[in-house]
Design an enzyme around this catalytic site. Sequence first.
Site, mmCIF file in Angstrom:
data_model
loop_
_atom_site.group_PDB
_atom_site.id
_atom_site.type_symbol
_atom_site.label_atom_id
_atom_site.label_comp_id
_atom_site.label_asym_id
_atom_site.label_seq_id
_atom_site.Cartn_x
_atom_site.Cartn_y
_atom_site.Cartn_z
ATOM 1 N N GLU A 42 7.882 13.719 6.395
ATOM 2 C CA GLU A 42 7.683 12.312 6.045
ATOM 3 C C GLU A 42 6.899 12.504 4.627
ATOM 4 O OE1 GLU A 42 5.769 10.260 9.162
ATOM 5 O OE2 GLU A 42 5.471 7.923 7.581
ATOM 6 N N GLU A 67 0.268 14.392 3.158
ATOM 7 C CA GLU A 67 -0.122 13.291 3.251
ATOM 8 C C GLU A 67 -1.123 13.377 2.038
ATOM 9 O OE1 GLU A 67 -0.971 10.388 4.224
ATOM 10 O OE2 GLU A 67 -2.616 11.126 2.689
ATOM 11 N N ASP A 117 2.246 3.867 -1.109
ATOM 12 C CA ASP A 117 1.022 3.485 -2.095
ATOM 13 C C ASP A 117 1.769 2.870 -3.394
ATOM 14 O OD1 ASP A 117 -1.011 4.071 0.111
ATOM 15 O OD2 ASP A 117 -1.498 5.360 -1.258
HETATM 16 C C1 LIG Z 1 0.677 2.097 2.703
HETATM 17 S S1 LIG Z 1 -0.206 4.088 3.671
HETATM 18 C C2 LIG Z 1 1.469 4.523 4.712
HETATM 19 C C3 LIG Z 1 0.687 5.038 5.250
HETATM 20 C C4 LIG Z 1 2.288 5.183 6.642
HETATM 21 N N1 LIG Z 1 3.739 5.622 5.526
HETATM 22 C C5 LIG Z 1 2.289 4.259 7.148
HETATM 23 O O1 LIG Z 1 3.827 3.272 6.624
HETATM 24 O O2 LIG Z 1 1.635 3.712 8.213
HETATM 25 C C6 LIG Z 1 0.348 5.043 2.084
HETATM 26 C C7 LIG Z 1 -0.257 6.618 2.516
HETATM 27 O O3 LIG Z 1 0.183 7.792 1.299
HETATM 28 C C8 LIG Z 1 -0.062 8.498 1.224
HETATM 29 N N2 LIG Z 1 -0.199 9.376 -0.282
HETATM 30 C C9 LIG Z 1 -0.493 8.081 -1.465
HETATM 31 N N3 LIG Z 1 0.410 9.082 -2.525
HETATM 32 C C10 LIG Z 1 0.628 9.994 -2.069
HETATM 33 C C11 LIG Z 1 0.890 11.507 -2.529
HETATM 34 N N4 LIG Z 1 0.943 11.626 -3.766
HETATM 35 N N5 LIG Z 1 1.411 12.182 -2.229
HETATM 36 C C12 LIG Z 1 1.294 12.836 -0.246
HETATM 37 N N6 LIG Z 1 0.678 11.116 0.317
HETATM 38 C C13 LIG Z 1 0.459 10.406 -0.203
HETATM 39 C C14 LIG Z 1 -1.507 7.515 0.997
HETATM 40 O O4 LIG Z 1 -2.553 8.824 1.315
HETATM 41 C C15 LIG Z 1 -1.599 6.696 2.426
HETATM 42 O O5 LIG Z 1 -2.093 7.830 3.262
#
Ligand SMILES: C[S@@+](CC[C@H](N)C(=O)[O-])C[C@H]1O[C@@H](n2cnc3c(N)ncnc32)[C@H](O)[C@@H]1O
Length: 221
Positions: A42, A67, A117
């Site tokens: 994931e 993450e 994001d």
């Molecule tokens: C909007 S949240 C969604 C979290 C989860 N997937 C959910 O649907 O509840 C986006 C997550 O992706 C992480 N994230 C964003 N860009 C990332 C990257 N390049 N590598 C790892 N994590 C990333 C952010 O820190 C955040 O926790």
Amino acid sequence: MTMPPSLDETAPGPPLEILPGQLCGRLSFPDLFGRAAPVEIEVGIGKGRFLLQQAETRRDVDFLGLEWSLKHLRVAKERAERRGLRNLRLYRADARHVIADLVPDASIARLHVYCPDPWPKKRHRKRRFFVPETVPHLERALAPGGYLHVSTDVREYFEEILEVLASRTGLLAAADPLFTDEAARSGTHYEEKYREEGRAIHRASYQRPAGAARHVGGLPS
Ligand SMILES: C[S@@+](CC[C@H](N)C(=O)[O-])C[C@H]1O[C@@H](n2cnc3c(N)ncnc32)[C@H](O)[C@@H]1O
């Protein structure tokens, strides 16, 4: 079908978190998990709601959570420790780097990317996960027959994701028998939050067709 060996739930397990500097070259999942089993990743696990639930209910599968936020990763790690999960590893890293440079060819049974994001400002768009440089590696990393699941509440990003997957990969839209009905779907923290706010969640599922392996460059597997 041969079942993967069970993990010994009583023996002290390897650390849940992959630490910086611990990895050298491409990942070896059998080394990482101590057995040969299907692996799912994931991307952007947040505080781990979806991934932990999957790891808890599907013990014959190994799960890697990526993450970037240290704060979120810590919460997910504490929750996983409390549940004693052995078939889970967490890595604080840029998922784009991990997928492009560290995941071996044809090694992943499922890739999950929920509510990535959206980076709404135009000048930040290059930070999105679904960009032309990254998506060929999603196809390369998936085992033939493996699935990619995506969701987002942002219609414009959703359309861009569909377009970039169609133009840069050979992945095909396909239903995954494991996640057919709504109850079995991801139900991540953000999906629930957005749904409660009345926003629509756009979803797509893809499958890598069975066939020749695809190499996209980067480190050899
Ligand atoms: C909007 S949240 C969604 C979290 C989860 N997937 C959910 O649907 O509840 C986006 C997550 O992706 C992480 N994230 C964003 N860009 C990332 C990257 N390049 N590598 C790892 N994590 C990333 C952010 O820190 C955040 O926790």
